[in-house]
Structures are given as C-alpha cells and as structure tokens.
Design a protein around this motif. Sequence first.
Motif, PDB file in Angstrom:
ATOM      1  N   ASP A 146      92.627  22.868  -9.237  1.00 33.81           N
ATOM      2  CA  ASP A 146      91.659  23.917  -8.893  1.00 33.81           C
ATOM      3  C   ASP A 146      91.913  24.430  -7.475  1.00 33.81           C
ATOM      4  O   ASP A 146      90.995  24.637  -6.683  1.00 33.81           O
ATOM      5  N   ALA A 147      93.191  24.630  -7.159  1.00 30.82           N
ATOM      6  CA  ALA A 147      93.581  25.048  -5.811  1.00 30.82           C
ATOM      7  C   ALA A 147      93.689  26.563  -5.717  1.00 30.82           C
ATOM      8  O   ALA A 147      94.234  27.223  -6.614  1.00 30.82           O
ATOM      9  N   GLU A 148      93.168  27.108  -4.633  1.00 29.26           N
ATOM     10  CA  GLU A 148      93.238  28.551  -4.398  1.00 29.26           C
ATOM     11  C   GLU A 148      94.127  28.906  -3.213  1.00 29.26           C
ATOM     12  O   GLU A 148      94.684  30.006  -3.168  1.00 29.26           O
ATOM     13  N   ARG A 149      94.282  27.951  -2.261  1.00 33.31           N
ATOM     14  CA  ARG A 149      95.032  28.258  -1.035  1.00 33.31           C
ATOM     15  C   ARG A 149      95.999  27.104  -0.713  1.00 33.31           C
ATOM     16  O   ARG A 149      95.769  26.351   0.242  1.00 33.31           O
ATOM     17  N   GLU A 160      96.435  24.235 -12.152  1.00 32.12           N
ATOM     18  CA  GLU A 160      95.084  24.404 -12.689  1.00 32.12           C
ATOM     19  C   GLU A 160      94.276  23.113 -12.605  1.00 32.12           C
ATOM     20  O   GLU A 160      93.060  23.143 -12.439  1.00 32.12           O
ATOM     21  N   GLU A 189     101.739  31.757  -7.492  1.00 31.09           N
ATOM     22  CA  GLU A 189     101.068  33.056  -7.603  1.00 31.09           C
ATOM     23  C   GLU A 189     100.681  33.354  -9.043  1.00 31.09           C
ATOM     24  O   GLU A 189      99.625  33.965  -9.300  1.00 31.09           O
ATOM     25  N   ASP A 197      93.634  24.029   0.484  1.00 30.94           N
ATOM     26  CA  ASP A 197      93.010  23.018  -0.377  1.00 30.94           C
ATOM     27  C   ASP A 197      94.048  22.243  -1.196  1.00 30.94           C
ATOM     28  O   ASP A 197      93.689  21.484  -2.098  1.00 30.94           O
ATOM     29  N   GLY A 236      97.382  32.230  -9.973  1.00 32.73           N
ATOM     30  CA  GLY A 236      96.265  32.909  -9.338  1.00 32.73           C
ATOM     31  C   GLY A 236      95.925  32.412  -7.955  1.00 32.73           C
ATOM     32  O   GLY A 236      94.879  32.788  -7.399  1.00 32.73           O
ATOM     33  N   ALA A 237      96.774  31.591  -7.377  1.00 36.35           N
ATOM     34  CA  ALA A 237      96.534  31.062  -6.039  1.00 36.35           C
ATOM     35  C   ALA A 237      97.275  31.897  -5.003  1.00 36.35           C
ATOM     36  O   ALA A 237      98.217  32.633  -5.317  1.00 36.35           O
ATOM     37  N   SER A 238      96.840  31.780  -3.751  1.00 34.20           N
ATOM     38  CA  SER A 238      97.440  32.533  -2.642  1.00 34.20           C
ATOM     39  C   SER A 238      98.079  31.553  -1.668  1.00 34.20           C
ATOM     40  O   SER A 238      97.394  30.983  -0.813  1.00 34.20           O
TER      41      SER A 238
END
Length: 397
Positions: A32-35, A29, A58, A92, A61-63
Amino acid sequence: MTDSLELWNAPNRMLFGWGAASELESYLETFDAERPLIVTDRGVVDAGVLDPILDAIEAAGASPEVWSGVQPDPTDEVVHEAARAYDDADADLIVGVGGGSSIDTAKAASILATNDGHILDFTGSGNVPNPTPPSVYVPTTAGTGSEVGHWTIVKDSETDVKEEIGDVELLADLALVDPELTASAPAPIKAATGMDVLTHAIEAYVSIKAQSQTSALALDAIETVGEYLPRAVAYRGGDKEALSEMSRASMEAGMAFNGAGLGAVHAISHQIGGVFGVPHGLANAIVLPYVMEYNLPQVPELMVDIAEALGEDVDRSHPAAVEGYKAVRAVCRLGDAVRIPETLSATAAERDAIPRLVEQALEDGSLTGNPRTTGADDIEAILENAFEGHLEYEDRR
C-alpha cells in the motif's frame, strides 16, 4: 532439551528470475505504498538499469523518488543523507537498487527512518528497537547477497572502520533478484563480485556456526560459481544461463552466511576496504586462498568437499589435508581465469599498514565464525603472504 540453538533468518518474500523486475507492480500493492524512495547510485541510473523498476512502480500508481547519492563503502554520513532524503520525500517504502553498497545504504537508512540517533549507535546485533519501513531490495550484481540478509555494513567516517549492524528488522519484505539487471556490469565487476559469492559460500561452509541448511546452500553455491563464473565474465550482456546461475548462487551464499556467519577473510577484507578503498569483492578474492590455506589443518575434510565442488579430482582414500589443498589450488585457478590479481600489492593497499589492519581485524565480528583460532600473529602472517603472493604449494597454475 537441545545442546545448542540454531538461528536462521530469511526475507519475508523472495522473487527470482529473468525479467522479475517487471513483476514488482503486483507486489507493491501489498505494501500500500504511494511514495517509494529508491536508494541507488549514479552508475545504476546512467546505465538505465533502474528503468524497468521505475516503470513497474509507476504502473502500480505510486510516485517514486530517486536518491542516487550512494558511494562505495557507504559511510555514516552517506547513510544519514539517504535517511534525510527518505524524510524529505515523506516516503512510505524504501527500495534499494544496486550492488551491496546501495542495499546496505538503504538498510541503514531504514533504521533511521523510525529510530532516533546516529546510525553507529545501532552497531552490533539486535540493537534496532523500532520496526523499520517496508523494504524491497534489488541487486544489480551477482555478488554480496545483501538482499537476503539481515546485516548492513557502515564505515565510520572518522576511523575508516567498517561497522556491522545486524537485526531481523533489516530483512527485506521482498528480495527481488532479476539476473537481467546484472548483464551490463563490466567484466572486472562481474569477476570481483562473483569471487565475493565464492568467499561467502566457502566461509559459511567452514564456519563454526554452520547449520545443515546453510551448508547445503553454501556447497551448491560453490559448485555453481566454479562452473559459471568464467562464462558470466566472458560474455558482456550475454550468456543468460550463466548470469542467472550466478545470481542464484549469490542469493544462496547470502542466505548461507546470514545463518552461518563468515570468517577471517571478511575480517581482513573489511579493513582493507575501509582504509584503502579496495573494492570489497576484490579484497575478498585476493585474501581467500591465503585464509583457506591457514584454515586447512582445522577443517581438512570440509576443504575436500570444496575441492570436489570446484571440479577437482579428489581421492578420499588419501589424507584429507593433502586432498583438501586442492581446494586452495582450485580457487587460485578460478581467480586466474577471471583475471583477479594474485596479491594485495597489486591494489591500493599498503604493506606498511599491516599492524593497523591486524588490530582492526581482531575486532571484526566476522572473525568469530572462523574455524581456526586466529590471533594477531596469524592475521599478520596471512596479510604478509597475501602481499607477497606466498602459498605453500609450488604450482599455483
């Protein structure tokens, strides 16, 4: 005004403990990474070691994307493949999971994520101009300590020379050390990587660049390896205490040499690994006692400290050179206990290549930390001894 300057770098955050991989979710968190891109090898994937890390990512909430193309002693070509995978995933965050090769590949790929050019353009220290992406490094062996260092090693695919790249940008934003991830490693891997820890600690302790904090970490790591490595090797998947202590020692030794540097063992083993593919930890383990014997006249008191840390009964009223020899004997005994070969002749290394190995070792940056001045003739003699199994004292056992 100080007579000399000391520089010591450490990761932004370090998380250590059994089951720590499951805690990755809360730390993601902050990035702030999503990928995230996970850089690893097929062995880690097939062994299921990656599963708790993927679950944690996962859950945040990241992929994640997984790139498992890491090879032992990663070349510039492999690093560029990893960097392309990072770009293709529009990643990212970079997460290196595995042994030293995986983490070194992730570090090198992170350079290319934000800097143009060939990876070998950044060889040397402090040559990375642009900030690298956020990074998390997770070791699956108790060995290299790469997760807490600011160096990466990349083999030149044309020359087979291992090149060193060092920069504070390569420090992990989070070094996550979970001893549970090391449990499934086969005994020979645990043995070689454990002796790699010992080599890091001993070379950092006797280095001309040693500092008070690096020496304290190094000596503690030496004592820990001497006590716990045989137990860690003997029980596959078991002995939680031994595995935890070896992971801690690896982290300590990594921080120690990150500040103090290394020495002739690494200058030589880098070439053996680059030319012949001998695993890094194994090459270090074999060469270590021969270099220690060479260095003994220069740092006898430090060798006495090492001998004592390894459990030898030392008498400090005796000449340090005599008592310091016990350190060499202790390292040999430890190697024997975990079934490390005594000579380079037992590996894929070829004696005829000594001139080439000497020439390359003289150019290796690790050599600058060695406590005794080391020229071509000295390295040649060390290598000859390592191929022959020749040490001065009579009884290796």
